[in-house]
Design a protein around this motif. Sequence first.
Motif, PDB file in Angstrom:
ATOM      1  N   HIS A   1    -178.511 -47.649  25.521  1.00 30.83           N
ATOM      2  CA  HIS A   1    -178.661 -47.307  24.112  1.00 30.83           C
ATOM      3  C   HIS A   1    -178.559 -45.799  23.887  1.00 30.83           C
ATOM      4  N   HIS A   2    -178.010 -45.444  22.741  1.00 30.24           N
ATOM      5  CA  HIS A   2    -177.939 -44.034  22.369  1.00 30.24           C
ATOM      6  C   HIS A   2    -179.266 -43.586  21.775  1.00 30.24           C
ATOM      7  N   TRP A   3    -179.423 -42.270  21.687  1.00 30.05           N
ATOM      8  CA  TRP A   3    -180.672 -41.716  21.182  1.00 30.05           C
ATOM      9  C   TRP A   3    -180.423 -40.327  20.616  1.00 30.05           C
ATOM     10  N   LEU A   4    -181.377 -39.878  19.832  1.00 27.38           N
ATOM     11  CA  LEU A   4    -181.361 -38.513  19.315  1.00 27.38           C
ATOM     12  C   LEU A   4    -182.807 -38.043  19.232  1.00 27.38           C
TER      13      LEU A   4
ATOM     14  N   LEU B   1    -183.954 -41.072   9.391  1.00 25.49           N
ATOM     15  CA  LEU B   1    -182.645 -41.135  10.049  1.00 25.49           C
ATOM     16  C   LEU B   1    -181.965 -42.449   9.701  1.00 25.49           C
ATOM     17  N   THR B   2    -180.711 -42.375   9.245  1.00 27.21           N
ATOM     18  CA  THR B   2    -179.936 -43.556   8.886  1.00 27.21           C
ATOM     19  C   THR B   2    -178.785 -43.733   9.867  1.00 27.21           C
ATOM     20  N   ALA B   3    -178.720 -44.914  10.493  1.00 28.15           N
ATOM     21  CA  ALA B   3    -177.633 -45.259  11.411  1.00 28.15           C
ATOM     22  C   ALA B   3    -177.424 -46.768  11.336  1.00 28.15           C
ATOM     23  N   ASP B   4    -176.170 -47.178  11.325  1.00 25.73           N
ATOM     24  CA  ASP B   4    -175.825 -48.605  11.207  1.00 25.73           C
ATOM     25  C   ASP B   4    -176.497 -49.248   9.996  1.00 25.73           C
ATOM     26  N   GLY B   5    -176.634 -48.491   8.929  1.00 25.57           N
ATOM     27  CA  GLY B   5    -177.186 -49.012   7.694  1.00 25.57           C
ATOM     28  C   GLY B   5    -178.691 -49.119   7.635  1.00 25.57           C
ATOM     29  N   ALA B   6    -179.384 -48.823   8.738  1.00 27.10           N
ATOM     30  CA  ALA B   6    -180.843 -48.897   8.773  1.00 27.10           C
ATOM     31  C   ALA B   6    -181.428 -47.490   8.739  1.00 27.10           C
ATOM     32  N   THR B   7    -182.478 -47.307   7.953  1.00 28.21           N
ATOM     33  CA  THR B   7    -183.142 -46.010   7.864  1.00 28.21           C
ATOM     34  C   THR B   7    -184.492 -46.088   8.559  1.00 28.21           C
ATOM     35  N   ARG B   8    -184.677 -45.228   9.561  1.00 26.38           N
ATOM     36  CA  ARG B   8    -185.923 -45.179  10.313  1.00 26.38           C
ATOM     37  C   ARG B   8    -186.740 -43.974   9.863  1.00 26.38           C
ATOM     38  N   ILE B   9    -188.030 -44.195   9.614  1.00 27.34           N
ATOM     39  CA  ILE B   9    -188.916 -43.162   9.094  1.00 27.34           C
ATOM     40  C   ILE B   9    -189.935 -42.794  10.167  1.00 27.34           C
TER      41      ILE B   9
ATOM     42  N   GLU C   1    -196.314 -35.502  22.292  1.00 28.71           N
ATOM     43  CA  GLU C   1    -195.407 -34.379  22.084  1.00 28.71           C
ATOM     44  C   GLU C   1    -194.939 -34.329  20.630  1.00 28.71           C
ATOM     45  N   ARG C   2    -194.505 -33.139  20.182  1.00 24.84           N
ATOM     46  CA  ARG C   2    -194.064 -32.963  18.799  1.00 24.84           C
ATOM     47  C   ARG C   2    -192.582 -33.245  18.592  1.00 24.84           C
ATOM     48  N   THR C   3    -191.789 -33.336  19.641  1.00 25.13           N
ATOM     49  CA  THR C   3    -190.398 -33.733  19.480  1.00 25.13           C
ATOM     50  C   THR C   3    -190.340 -35.219  19.129  1.00 25.13           C
ATOM     51  N   VAL C   4    -189.533 -35.579  18.131  1.00 20.39           N
ATOM     52  CA  VAL C   4    -189.456 -36.958  17.649  1.00 20.39           C
ATOM     53  C   VAL C   4    -188.240 -37.646  18.273  1.00 20.39           C
ATOM     54  N   THR C   5    -188.465 -38.820  18.864  1.00 19.21           N
ATOM     55  CA  THR C   5    -187.385 -39.574  19.505  1.00 19.21           C
ATOM     56  C   THR C   5    -186.923 -40.712  18.598  1.00 19.21           C
ATOM     57  N   PHE C   6    -185.639 -40.715  18.302  1.00 18.00           N
ATOM     58  CA  PHE C   6    -185.016 -41.823  17.571  1.00 18.00           C
ATOM     59  C   PHE C   6    -184.136 -42.606  18.533  1.00 18.00           C
ATOM     60  N   GLY C   7    -184.464 -43.868  18.790  1.00 18.35           N
ATOM     61  CA  GLY C   7    -183.525 -44.731  19.483  1.00 18.35           C
ATOM     62  C   GLY C   7    -182.440 -45.177  18.513  1.00 18.35           C
ATOM     63  N   LEU C   8    -181.226 -45.300  18.992  1.00 20.04           N
ATOM     64  CA  LEU C   8    -180.097 -45.654  18.123  1.00 20.04           C
ATOM     65  C   LEU C   8    -179.447 -46.965  18.505  1.00 20.04           C
ATOM     66  N   GLY C   9    -179.907 -47.594  19.607  1.00 18.81           N
ATOM     67  CA  GLY C   9    -179.254 -48.823  20.039  1.00 18.81           C
ATOM     68  C   GLY C   9    -177.786 -48.571  20.337  1.00 18.81           C
TER      69      GLY C   9
ATOM     70  N   ASP D   1    -177.352 -38.500  21.997  1.00 18.21           N
ATOM     71  CA  ASP D   1    -177.893 -38.352  23.354  1.00 18.21           C
ATOM     72  C   ASP D   1    -178.182 -36.893  23.680  1.00 18.21           C
ATOM     73  N   THR D   2    -178.846 -36.237  22.735  1.00 16.79           N
ATOM     74  CA  THR D   2    -179.175 -34.826  22.890  1.00 16.79           C
ATOM     75  C   THR D   2    -180.421 -34.517  22.087  1.00 16.79           C
ATOM     76  N   THR D   3    -180.965 -33.320  22.282  1.00 11.96           N
ATOM     77  CA  THR D   3    -182.096 -32.855  21.482  1.00 11.96           C
ATOM     78  C   THR D   3    -181.582 -31.883  20.436  1.00 11.96           C
ATOM     79  N   LEU D   4    -181.850 -32.193  19.196  1.00 15.34           N
ATOM     80  CA  LEU D   4    -181.393 -31.387  18.074  1.00 15.34           C
ATOM     81  C   LEU D   4    -182.565 -30.567  17.548  1.00 15.34           C
ATOM     82  N   VAL D   5    -182.399 -29.253  17.514  1.00 13.31           N
ATOM     83  CA  VAL D   5    -183.414 -28.362  16.971  1.00 13.31           C
ATOM     84  C   VAL D   5    -183.001 -27.993  15.548  1.00 13.31           C
ATOM     85  N   ILE D   6    -183.889 -28.280  14.598  1.00 15.62           N
ATOM     86  CA  ILE D   6    -183.597 -28.013  13.188  1.00 15.62           C
ATOM     87  C   ILE D   6    -184.558 -26.938  12.690  1.00 15.62           C
ATOM     88  N   GLU D   7    -184.009 -25.860  12.198  1.00 16.63           N
ATOM     89  CA  GLU D   7    -184.817 -24.786  11.652  1.00 16.63           C
ATOM     90  C   GLU D   7    -184.977 -24.962  10.152  1.00 16.63           C
ATOM     91  N   GLN D   8    -186.174 -24.747   9.675  1.00 17.25           N
ATOM     92  CA  GLN D   8    -186.448 -24.884   8.253  1.00 17.25           C
ATOM     93  C   GLN D   8    -185.808 -23.723   7.488  1.00 17.25           C
TER      94      GLN D   8
END
Length: 611
Positions: free
Chosen positions: A518-521, A541-549, A563-571, A597-604
């Motif tokens: 499975h993919h992930w972000l 996060l929206t992928a394959d029509g599903a939104t995960r909160i 940990e404070r990093t949030v893991t989204f599985g993407l199937g 399949d990576t860690t994305l750092v988002i700055e406010q």
Amino acid sequence: MTSSPKPSMSRGEARIRRAFMLSSAVIGAIGLLAGAACLLLGRAHETRQVEEVRIEAPTPVPVVGEPPDVRFTDITESAGIDFVHTSGAYGERLMPETLGSGAAFLDYDRDGDQDLLLVNSRRWAGHEEGRAQPTQALYANDGSGHFTDVTEQAGLALVTYGMGVAIGDYDGDGWDDIYLTSLESNHLLRNRGGRFEDVTAQAGVAGGKDRWSSSAAFLDYDKDGDLDLFVVNYVKWSREIDLAIDFRLTGLGRAYGAPVNFVGTDDQLYRNEGDGRFTDVTRAAGIRVTDPVSGNPVGKGLGVVPVDYDGDGWLDLMVVNDTVRNFLFHNLRNGRFEEVGIFEGIAYDRNGKATSAMGVDTAHFRDDQDVGIAIGNFANEMASLFVTAAGRPPFVDEAVLEGLGPASRIPLTFGLVFLDYDLDGRLDLLLANGHLEHEISKVQQSQHYLQPPLLFWNCGDTCSARFVPVTDAGDLSRPMVGRGISDADIDGDGDLDVLITQNGRRPALLRNDQQTGHHWLRVRLAGQPPNPDALGARLELTADGATRIRELVSARGYLSAVERTVTFGLGPAAQVERLRVIWPDGQVQELTPDQLDTTLVIEQPVETTSR
């Protein structure tokens, strides 16, 4: 915090809707049984021949999905973790010896990987027997999942009867600070570039020497930008009170006492003044809950999790209490809270009784606006799973309907957390179990001191019950004296590894060896000071029509922090359609990640569109 319009359903209407659905099912079942009884009685007296009527076969119940073959491997020793928890037990069976302690994953040295803090208790006074007292323990991660003990050089060789831990950057300098709860005075440990300094006295957050603190959480309850501190307290306890109660079990003699025999305590709320000091605003903020008859505090708290249960953008507080009603502190957005647990349907179990609640976690486990609150309870009390209706309270306990009920009834559950262990996008649920009494099986054959954790796989809407027990998860399925749970990606492979603390024993560090493909972000938020970790943010996060909160909070489960990093599985999803971040100050940011399949750092952003 809201993202899409919600149906205009009042709390009363929601209650009626849920009650109607459940009562309809019960009435229907009674009707079928009554009909069958009448038919049998009628046939007993029937003498004339009747014409046969063809009855159509009922629609088959959907087959429950099979969990994926995912194994966890115990790497505690090979990873360099040699910590052993000390309860101090020497035969008097004092109540604090039973509760164990928590753990936290944090990046204390800012090198990008997750380090590990393990909370320890100590030997009782007069029973040291010439041995050095145990201390708290900090292990530095080398990035591959191997750890080195750095307790001494980090300044954490602290002796106290430790219970729980909260992680948060309270001074906004970019370094993770630690708040340690204790049977004695609590400790605020400021991170000075990788070495910790005890600043409890000047910060004013020690609590009382006679106050037994359990869990704690950092959160910005008043939206002034910095992190405030909420501390959960258990019962009024002393060795003299404990021994005077002389609690006993037939066949075992003196046993560990139950909280029903002790007076409750108030939780505490500290407001961050922004200059290194905190002010105790417990009374002014409406946190005190008093029994109108006795005048004593009601609370006997063990677990806490911040949650925006009503979607108004302000964090509320869910506190679970042991043998008394649970609290839901609704944030009134004016510096005050209102305790609404009874009104919102979450104070008691489905039978209207208080449970022996230990751990708590919240999640949008259905991938919709509904908030779920899971609670771990005592032996022979099934876990609770309170859920809103159409995204709005009140809550209804759906543990049985969702598949948690039967499997969770026998074990004694302490910690529990939602996590997507197989990266299919749906949040699963893990329970840590273990009894209080070493010889409990002598008086209760269904109970054992060591009990296996319970892992429930979330199979989605297509199954007859959403949560399916996983019967074999490798070393995760072996019996333990489980207490707290923390999770993090310790080896950088994208999936979540798990640590379970054990009472009086070594913790279990369990590497996730899933091979689902499975993919992930993974998403790490870099907020604006004084809240650089962006605690309180919401990610969609929206992928394959599903939104995960996901809501970004650190305090979860039992005495622990994740940990404070949030893991989204993407199937199997090959792309992410949208990632929406609602920052703690209400700013909204949307982007489309171009890598998986990576860690994305988002700055406010300094400025962005407000809701």
